[in-house]
Design an enzyme around this catalytic site. Structure first.
Site, PDB file in Angstrom:
ATOM      1  N   GLU A  34       0.804  -1.219   0.000  1.00 38.49           N
ATOM      2  CA  GLU A  34       0.000   0.000   0.000  1.00 38.49           C
ATOM      3  C   GLU A  34       0.839   1.271   0.000  1.00 38.49           C
ATOM      4  OE1 GLU A  34      -3.144   0.394  -0.353  1.00 38.49           O
ATOM      5  OE2 GLU A  34      -3.824  -1.682  -0.231  1.00 38.49           O
ATOM      6  N   GLU A  66       8.320 -21.568   7.424  1.00 37.29           N
ATOM      7  CA  GLU A  66       8.647 -20.665   8.527  1.00 37.29           C
ATOM      8  C   GLU A  66       9.732 -21.222   9.454  1.00 37.29           C
ATOM      9  OE1 GLU A  66       5.825 -21.119  12.317  1.00 37.29           O
ATOM     10  OE2 GLU A  66       4.769 -20.305  10.593  1.00 37.29           O
TER      11      GLU A  66
END
Length: 275
Positions: free
Chosen positions: A86, A117
């Site tokens: 954004e 992960e």
């Protein structure tokens, strides 16, 4: 594998208020979630001083040619990607200025990548590929404060001399030791045990909003409370730009300008909300 008798991570503990979750009516379940969500903003408020210090570090880095690089896995990684994505359209900055790395790469944005992960080595490899330097800030986002990929990234960043920030939902955990600044809004156990996309995820999203927005404002990408560097990629944003110019200048938009504009875009005079 032998599990510990006492789980030290709040986000992995069972919430006493939701033990009968599977027998609740829809209304009872939603009311419970809403009550639990009310704990989020106060938890973030307790971290405001640390968040402000993190903003100052980010601003200093970006002014000196550095970058803000988020690193995360799973839900935390996806929230980091959202915040980074954004920044270019909102503040007109390069995509390189704010970046996000997620364990498992692009595929992990929409799909779970098994074991991603847990790889410390991949974290260092991903940061090497991003050409990490001591000018940069690496913000590790991990609700548990224990994610190996994130820990590996901060450990490597610290070794290079880059500034490290940790964003978690558990204050106890190895992430705290690797972060120069540690932000940990503790929201307590989730309604659905271990589902950190809920309260923990919302808290992390709030923190990331603050980090990026406050940093960009301090770097001059706002006039008063107006976006002045937004990228005009659609009609809604074009209309917003006209309203921003009107608000910033104190001038009205003439019908002549509107007619000329609508000749180009084929819209009625009312589309911009200006008379």
């Amino acid at each position: 594998m032998i599990l510990p008798s006492k789980e030290f991570r709040q986000t992995e503990r069972r919430n006493p208020a939701s033990k009968n979750l599977d027998r609740m009516s829809s209304l009872e379940l939603i009311r419970l979630m809403n009550r639990e969500d009310k704990k989020i903003a106060p938890a973030v408020a307790r971290e405001v001083p640390a968040i402000a210090r993190a903003v100052d570090e980010i601003v200093r880095s970006l002014r000196n040619g550095g970058r803000l690089i988020y690193v995360g896995a799973g839900s935390s990684g996806r929230l980091a990607i959202l915040d980074a994505a954004e920044c270019p359209p909102t503040f007109g900055v390069s995509r390189k200025t704010v970046q996000a790395l997620i364990a498992g790469g692009r595929r992990a944005i929409t799909d779970a990548v098994e074991g991603a992960e847990d790889s410390v080595r991949n974290a260092e490899k991903d940061l090497r590929r991003a050409k990490l330097s001591r000018k940069d800030v690496v913000a590790g986002v991990a609700a548990s404060a224990t994610t190996p990929y994130v820990l590996g990234a901060l450990r490597y960043a610290k070794k290079l001399g880059a500034t490290t920030i940790g964003v978690a939902a558990n204050r106890v955990g190895p992430l705290m030791k690797l972060a120069k600044i540690f932000v940990a809004p503790e929201v307590g156990p989730e309604v659905l045990t271990g589902s950190t996309r809920l309260k923990a995820g919302t808290a992390q999203k709030m923190v990331l909003n603050m980090l990026s927005t406050a940093s960009m404002v301090k770097l001059g990408h706002a006039y008063e409370n107006l976006m002045i560097d937004a990228v005009l990629t659609n009609r809604k944003l074009e209309g917003r730009a006209v309203r921003i110019l009107q608000a910033a200048s104190g001038k009205s938009v003439s019908s002549r300008v509107c007619r000329r504009r609508n000749t180009l875009c084929g819209r009625r005079d009312t589309i911009c909300g200006l008379d």
